[in-house]
Design an enzyme around this catalytic site. Structure first.
Site, short mmCIF file in Angstrom:
data_model
loop_
_atom_site.label_atom_id
_atom_site.label_comp_id
_atom_site.label_asym_id
_atom_site.label_seq_id
_atom_site.Cartn_x
_atom_site.Cartn_y
_atom_site.Cartn_z
N LYS A 63 -3.70 6.04 -3.14
CA LYS A 63 -4.49 5.61 -4.30
C LYS A 63 -5.99 5.56 -4.01
O LYS A 63 -6.79 5.72 -4.91
CB LYS A 63 -4.02 4.23 -4.78
CG LYS A 63 -4.14 3.15 -3.71
CD LYS A 63 -3.63 1.81 -4.19
CE LYS A 63 -2.13 1.68 -4.14
NZ LYS A 63 -1.53 1.73 -2.78
N HIS A 191 -0.12 -7.61 1.96
CA HIS A 191 -1.46 -7.01 1.91
C HIS A 191 -2.46 -8.16 1.99
O HIS A 191 -2.48 -9.03 1.13
CB HIS A 191 -1.66 -6.20 0.63
CG HIS A 191 -2.84 -5.27 0.72
ND1 HIS A 191 -4.12 -5.74 0.91
CD2 HIS A 191 -2.91 -3.92 0.72
CE1 HIS A 191 -4.94 -4.70 0.99
NE2 HIS A 191 -4.24 -3.58 0.88
N GLU A 267 -0.80 0.37 5.90
CA GLU A 267 -1.11 1.20 4.72
C GLU A 267 -2.62 1.22 4.46
O GLU A 267 -3.09 0.75 3.42
CB GLU A 267 -0.44 0.62 3.48
CG GLU A 267 1.04 0.42 3.56
CD GLU A 267 1.54 -0.54 2.46
OE1 GLU A 267 0.75 -0.95 1.59
OE2 GLU A 267 2.72 -0.88 2.51
C1 LIG Z 1 0.28 -1.79 -1.68
C2 LIG Z 1 -1.05 -1.38 -1.19
N1 LIG Z 1 -1.14 -0.86 0.05
C3 LIG Z 1 -2.31 -0.43 0.55
C4 LIG Z 1 -3.48 -0.51 -0.20
C5 LIG Z 1 -4.75 -0.01 0.41
O1 LIG Z 1 -5.58 -1.06 0.71
P1 LIG Z 1 -7.00 -0.81 1.38
O2 LIG Z 1 -7.66 0.26 0.63
O3 LIG Z 1 -7.66 -2.13 1.29
O4 LIG Z 1 -6.73 -0.41 2.81
C6 LIG Z 1 -3.44 -1.09 -1.48
C7 LIG Z 1 -4.66 -1.20 -2.28
O5 LIG Z 1 -4.66 -1.53 -3.45
C8 LIG Z 1 -2.20 -1.53 -1.99
O6 LIG Z 1 -2.08 -2.05 -3.23
#
Ligand SMILES: Cc1ncc(COP(=O)(O)O)c(C=O)c1O
Length: 400
Positions: A63, A191, A267
């Site tokens: 994402k 998270h 993640e």
């Molecule tokens: C389920 C999940 N994993 C990982 C991420 C990635 O987080 P970050 O960009 O803070 O590393 C997000 C971000 O919204 C998330 O919702």
């Protein structure tokens, strides 16, 4: 729309003349708004994080920047992928990434989304409440789950535990429900919040999950063997020389207390891609209003700079042209909305129409979240520094 003023602190130093003229050339050749993605930087961030967290399997949170070149570059390095939608599943399919390298981590999803991920071959999903467990239990022969636990972190730029996760006190009840439904729970995920101010919440959450795993060790004949420590690893937006290895030291220490047969995964999204992206925008108009220079750019809050509103982002902004002394200036986007404001007092030299401004650290949650409000185009993307293999793979995606 609100007319509330947006006051954003920007750091406008530290770009070499060589880099500045390279960006100016790109802006002249391709036009603006432009997002320049540097795959060498993506490779570097991946290597930095994997060496800061040895033994932790990386699942890039697609994402953050679901761009084919990024997927191919990370796939080539052996990275896995964290998916949250059928669109992201499709991107994996097109990139030739196999489902055994993917998790589906959205805690709340519709049945169509579940089926799309199952058709692709995803086997691990995430749930955080009764309704979701019952929904997923209907597919029990095809999937198992991680139970997402919430650890609120108001200090993070996006406190994701506000929206998702069960409390540690809910865990026993939800494990019992899953067991009753013959739905296998493989472990826990959390998270700690996106762009965390420090590693404390990761450490706290890991310690809590160690306790939960120990308490429920006998659950499902010992099936609680995965801990997903999520994302949250920060980008160095204020360019203070952030050291991911030092940041992760207490996390490594906390992980050392996990039973040795527990698989640890992460993640990361923002950390992997933020520094790879430079947004180039041109001055399309200027005015003098209220004693200040106003500059109108061809990119703004409804485009690449949406993070200023959605998450209070503070991107370093560097003018690549201009002359004279710095004056507090108003920087706005191209739409008709007065809310489309990047800064109300950014020290800038006198800019003219056509001068280019670079937004640094703009790879994460910029391109993926931009709109075309007012019928204005999103920034065009150009990619640099790809390996030959990654280039061939991502071309296939773009052609399909
Ligand atoms: C389920 C999940 N994993 C990982 C991420 C990635 O987080 P970050 O960009 O803070 O590393 C997000 C971000 O919204 C998330 O919702």
């Amino acid at each position: 729309m609100s007319n509330e003023s947006v006051e954003v602190k920007h750091n406008a130093s530290g770009v070499s003349p060589l880099q500045a003229s390279s960006w100016k050339r790109l802006a002249a050749r391709h036009g603006t708004p432009l997002l320049v993605l540097d795959m060498a930087q993506v490779r570097l961030q991946y290597k930095r994080l994997t060496s800061a967290l040895p033994g932790v399997q990386m699942f890039y949170a697609v994402k953050a920047l679901p761009y084919p070149a990024v997927i191919s570059t990370l796939a080539e390095l052996g990275c896995n992928f964290d998916l949250a939608s059928s669109g992201e599943v499709e991107l994996m399919r097109q990139a030739g990434v196999t489902a055994d390298r993917c998790l589906h981590t959205h805690p709340i999803k519709g049945e169509r989304e579940i089926r799309a991920a199952l058709d692709f071959g995803c086997k691990t999903f995430v749930a955080d409440n009764e309704t979701e467990i019952l929904k997923l239990a209907r597919f029990r022969s095809k999937l198992d789950i991680l139970l997402r636990v919430s650890f609120p972190n108001p200090g993070a730029r996006c406190d994701l535990s506000k929206k998702f996760g069960c409390t540690p006190a809910d865990v026993t009840r939800l494990l019992d429900l899953a067991a009753g439904q013959k739905l296998k729970v493989r472990g826990f995920s959390f998270h700690a919040g996106s762009q965390v101010p420090g590693p404390e919440m990761h450490v706290h959450a890991i310690n809590q999950c160690v306790e939960l795993m120990t308490t429920h060790r006998a659950y499902g004949n010992g099936s609680l063997r995965t801990l997903d420590i999520g994302g949250g690893f920060p980008a160095d937006y204020d360019r203070s020389g952030f050291d991911i290895n030092a940041f992760c030291a207490p996390i490594r220490e906390a992980l050392a207390h996990l039973p040795t047969d527990v698989r640890v995964i992460a993640e990361p999204g923002r950390f992997m891609v933020a520094s790879s992206g430079t947004a180039l925008a041109s001055v399309i108009g200027k005015a003098e209003r209220g004693g200040k220079p106003w500059y109108y750019l061809d990119d703004g809050i409804y485009g690449s700079y949406n993070g200023i509103v959605t998450e209070g982002a503070c991107y370093p902004l560097v003018p690549l042209g201009g002359e004279g002394e710095l004056r507090p200036s108003v920087l706005t986007g191209p739409t008709c909305d007065s809310f489309d404001m990047l800064s109300e007092a950014l020290p800038l030299p006198d800019l003219k129409v056509g001068d280019v401004l670079a937004g640094l650290f703009m790879g994460a949650y910029t391109h993926s979240t931009a709109t075309t409000f007012n019928g204005l185009p999103q920034a065009q993307v150009i990619v640099r520094g790809m390996s030959d293999l990654a280039r061939r793979r991502s071309r296939k995606v773009q052609a399909s």
